[in-house]
Design a protein around this motif. Structure first.
Motif, mmCIF file in Angstrom:
data_model
loop_
_atom_site.group_PDB
_atom_site.id
_atom_site.type_symbol
_atom_site.label_atom_id
_atom_site.label_comp_id
_atom_site.label_asym_id
_atom_site.label_seq_id
_atom_site.Cartn_x
_atom_site.Cartn_y
_atom_site.Cartn_z
ATOM 1 N N PRO A 68 0.869 -1.131 0.132
ATOM 2 C CA PRO A 68 0.063 0.200 -0.034
ATOM 3 C C PRO A 68 0.839 1.301 -0.137
ATOM 4 C CG PRO A 68 -0.975 -1.377 1.414
ATOM 5 C CD PRO A 68 0.272 -2.219 0.980
ATOM 6 N N ILE A 69 0.581 2.255 -0.797
ATOM 7 C CA ILE A 69 1.006 3.366 -1.059
ATOM 8 C C ILE A 69 0.533 4.609 -0.243
ATOM 9 C CG2 ILE A 69 2.003 5.168 -2.658
ATOM 10 C CD1 ILE A 69 1.920 3.102 -4.768
ATOM 11 N N SER A 70 1.176 5.290 0.604
ATOM 12 C CA SER A 70 0.795 6.692 1.170
ATOM 13 C C SER A 70 0.442 7.610 0.565
ATOM 14 C CB SER A 70 1.681 6.800 2.431
ATOM 15 O OG SER A 70 2.679 7.438 1.896
ATOM 16 N N PHE A 71 -0.623 8.297 0.666
ATOM 17 C CA PHE A 71 -1.360 9.460 -0.078
ATOM 18 C C PHE A 71 -1.095 10.942 0.717
ATOM 19 C CE2 PHE A 71 -3.579 6.030 -1.736
ATOM 20 C CZ PHE A 71 -3.219 5.954 -3.239
ATOM 21 N N THR A 72 -0.556 11.952 -0.091
ATOM 22 C CA THR A 72 -0.996 13.021 0.555
ATOM 23 C C THR A 72 -2.201 13.423 0.682
ATOM 24 O OG1 THR A 72 -0.526 14.300 -1.521
ATOM 25 C CG2 THR A 72 1.275 13.900 -0.345
ATOM 26 N N ALA A 101 -13.792 1.499 -4.680
ATOM 27 C CA ALA A 101 -12.434 2.111 -4.644
ATOM 28 C C ALA A 101 -12.410 3.084 -3.689
ATOM 29 C CB ALA A 101 -12.198 2.804 -6.215
ATOM 30 N N ARG A 102 -13.606 4.008 -3.559
ATOM 31 C CA ARG A 102 -13.343 4.816 -2.496
ATOM 32 C C ARG A 102 -13.138 4.266 -0.945
ATOM 33 N NH1 ARG A 102 -17.580 7.617 -3.813
ATOM 34 N NH2 ARG A 102 -19.247 6.554 -2.744
ATOM 35 N N ARG A 103 -13.879 3.318 -0.832
ATOM 36 C CA ARG A 103 -13.533 2.706 0.457
ATOM 37 C C ARG A 103 -12.043 2.127 0.513
ATOM 38 N NH1 ARG A 103 -18.788 0.507 -0.856
ATOM 39 N NH2 ARG A 103 -17.973 -1.370 -1.623
ATOM 40 N N LYS A 104 -11.519 1.656 -0.351
ATOM 41 C CA LYS A 104 -10.278 1.214 -0.187
ATOM 42 C C LYS A 104 -9.129 2.200 0.112
ATOM 43 C CE LYS A 104 -10.782 -3.068 -3.075
ATOM 44 N NZ LYS A 104 -10.375 -3.838 -4.207
ATOM 45 N N ILE A 105 -9.418 3.227 -0.826
ATOM 46 C CA ILE A 105 -8.523 4.486 -0.654
ATOM 47 C C ILE A 105 -8.708 5.220 0.949
ATOM 48 C CG2 ILE A 105 -8.152 6.933 -1.514
ATOM 49 C CD1 ILE A 105 -9.222 5.996 -4.117
ATOM 50 N N GLU A 106 -9.886 5.308 1.303
ATOM 51 C CA GLU A 106 -10.183 5.916 2.520
ATOM 52 C C GLU A 106 -9.468 5.007 3.743
ATOM 53 O OE1 GLU A 106 -14.038 8.558 1.851
ATOM 54 O OE2 GLU A 106 -14.383 6.396 2.420
ATOM 55 N N ALA A 107 -9.599 3.470 3.387
ATOM 56 C CA ALA A 107 -9.027 2.502 4.279
ATOM 57 C C ALA A 107 -7.573 2.634 4.534
ATOM 58 C CB ALA A 107 -9.493 1.209 3.948
ATOM 59 N N ASN A 108 -6.940 3.264 3.281
ATOM 60 C CA ASN A 108 -5.559 3.381 3.352
ATOM 61 C C ASN A 108 -4.814 4.487 3.825
ATOM 62 O OD1 ASN A 108 -4.053 0.745 2.213
ATOM 63 N ND2 ASN A 108 -5.932 0.788 1.094
ATOM 64 N N GLU A 111 -5.049 8.357 9.954
ATOM 65 C CA GLU A 111 -6.298 9.083 10.264
ATOM 66 C C GLU A 111 -6.067 10.490 10.192
ATOM 67 O OE1 GLU A 111 -8.326 9.605 14.929
ATOM 68 O OE2 GLU A 111 -6.424 8.376 14.561
ATOM 69 N N SER A 112 -4.907 11.159 10.197
ATOM 70 C CA SER A 112 -4.505 12.493 10.186
ATOM 71 C C SER A 112 -5.026 13.028 8.672
ATOM 72 C CB SER A 112 -3.245 13.112 10.398
ATOM 73 O OG SER A 112 -2.238 12.362 9.716
ATOM 74 N N VAL A 113 -4.321 12.175 7.580
ATOM 75 C CA VAL A 113 -4.819 12.534 6.320
ATOM 76 C C VAL A 113 -6.253 12.252 6.125
ATOM 77 C CG1 VAL A 113 -4.343 11.894 3.934
ATOM 78 C CG2 VAL A 113 -2.474 11.764 5.680
ATOM 79 N N ARG A 114 -6.794 11.329 6.562
ATOM 80 C CA ARG A 114 -8.085 11.129 6.257
ATOM 81 C C ARG A 114 -9.234 11.946 6.795
ATOM 82 N NH1 ARG A 114 -8.245 6.029 7.778
ATOM 83 N NH2 ARG A 114 -8.922 6.429 9.992
ATOM 84 N N ASN A 115 -8.852 12.926 7.936
ATOM 85 C CA ASN A 115 -9.527 13.609 8.503
ATOM 86 C C ASN A 115 -9.493 15.138 7.902
ATOM 87 O OD1 ASN A 115 -10.457 11.994 10.668
ATOM 88 N ND2 ASN A 115 -8.838 12.515 12.112
ATOM 89 N N GLU A 116 -8.216 15.135 7.461
ATOM 90 C CA GLU A 116 -8.089 16.558 6.370
ATOM 91 C C GLU A 116 -8.588 16.312 5.057
ATOM 92 O OE1 GLU A 116 -6.613 20.540 5.571
ATOM 93 O OE2 GLU A 116 -7.035 19.295 7.586
ATOM 94 N N THR A 117 -8.463 15.180 4.603
ATOM 95 C CA THR A 117 -9.325 14.933 3.356
ATOM 96 C C THR A 117 -10.730 15.155 3.280
ATOM 97 O OG1 THR A 117 -7.602 13.473 2.471
ATOM 98 C CG2 THR A 117 -9.596 13.288 1.570
ATOM 99 N N SER A 118 -11.336 14.452 4.336
ATOM 100 C CA SER A 118 -12.752 14.752 4.614
ATOM 101 C C SER A 118 -13.211 16.279 4.672
ATOM 102 C CB SER A 118 -13.178 14.058 5.858
ATOM 103 O OG SER A 118 -14.541 14.250 6.156
#
Length: 315
Positions: A68-72, A101-108, A111-118
């Motif tokens: 799994p690759i990390s995303f900004t 695909a959205r669920r898989k992206i969000e799962a990877n 927490e900090s990136v997921r919150n900021e992305t949201s």
């Protein structure tokens, strides 16, 4: 690009292609071939199974995938907005795939990136143009045509044209070899070779009815590439209009696809358009009412005048 980023990019490039030459990698990453050799050696020592064939290039051992690759935040938002768009504009099968695909992206995401992305996504919204009925019909036909393209099977449909042919007909039945689908200003367009015209033609999905799949097969020409395809420009009629200042901003925002040039003048906004036939402009020009004047050609000025007189008689 630093070495770490380049090593990751090399692996991604090898994953997307069967064989890649060292010279091509050097040109892609703007470095020397010797540096690429060292990078390949570093990847091999790190456990990446790269196969090198003299005179051929490099390839990854079959079945190898990156962990799994990390995303900004920006990368995650880009991908998630992409899934939103596909969910809105593609057929049901792709809608389900986009949700997965959205669920898989969000799962990877961390927490900090997921919150900021949201938080960023809540500040952005895609609005789908058009009525739900029309979109539902386009999705249905999109799915049928997409499958026909992949299976290389012809399709048949009844088509309603915006402009009549030389015999005055607005409707026709077409059998075509579907080459690809293009989204233009919110509407799906089919690029296909038409049996009737014996040439490539464009068809709006919204103007199709009675679409059926055929058993007849076709072979996509080796020279045809949808990404590089540019339709011939046969818009030879030049039209000049002048709009009142009070509606100039609305005209600019309309982003009308026939507009070629516009310029502010003391007497109003001057707009130049190019079309195949004047019929294509009639309704659009009339829609601006008294806020527009046709400057040229004279034949179009007369047509607008006659149409306005006919409208006046109805009232």
């Amino acid at each position: 690009m630093n070495k770490t980023d380049r090593l990751l990019a090399i692996v991604l490039e090898l994953q997307s292609r069967e064989v890649v030459r060292g010279e091509d990698l050097a040109a892609l990453f703007e470095t020397s071939v010797r540096t690429i050799y060292r990078d390949i050696q570093a990847l091999s020592e790190a456990g990446v199974p790269i196969i090198g064939a003299p005179g051929t290039g490099y390839s990854l051992m079959k079945g190898y995938f990156l962990p799994p690759i990390s995303f900004t935040v920006e990368e995650a938002v880009t991908l998630l907005i992409g899934t939103d768009f596909i969910e809105q504009r593609f057929d049901d099968e792709y809608r389900i795939r986009a949700q997965a695909a959205r669920r898989k992206i969000e799962a990877n995401l961390s927490e900090s990136v997921r919150n900021e992305t949201s938080r960023v996504r809540k500040a952005l919204r895609l609005l789908t143009p058009g009525k739900r009925v029309a979109l539902s019909k386009e999705r249905e036909y999109f799915e049928k045509i997409r499958r026909a393209i992949l299976d290389e099977r012809k399709i048949r449909f009844h088509y309603s044209k915006g402009i009549a042919d030389s015999k005055g007909n607005h409707h026709s039945d077409r059998t075509v070899a579907p080459y690809g689908l293009v989204l233009v200003e919110g509407s799906w367009i089919l690029v296909a070779r038409c049996d009737l015209r014996q040439d490539i033609r464009h068809f709006r999905l919204s103007r199709m009815t009675e679409l059926i799949d055929l058993e007849e097969r076709f072979e996509l020409p080796a020279h045809f590439n949808l990404r590089e395809y540019t339709p011939p420009d046969d818009r030879h009629l030049r039209v000049r209009l002048r709009f009142n200042h009070d509606i100039a901003d609305k005209v600019k925002e309309s982003n009308y696809h026939y507009m070629e040039d516009m310029e502010e003048h003391q007497d109003g906004l001057h707009v130049v358009l190019r079309v195949r036939q004047l019929d294509e402009l009639l309704q659009w020009v009339l829609g601006w009412g008294a806020g527009v004047i046709v400057l040229e050609p004279e034949s179009f000025r007369n047509w607008i005048r006659e149409e306005a007189q006919r409208m006046l008689k109805r009232y």
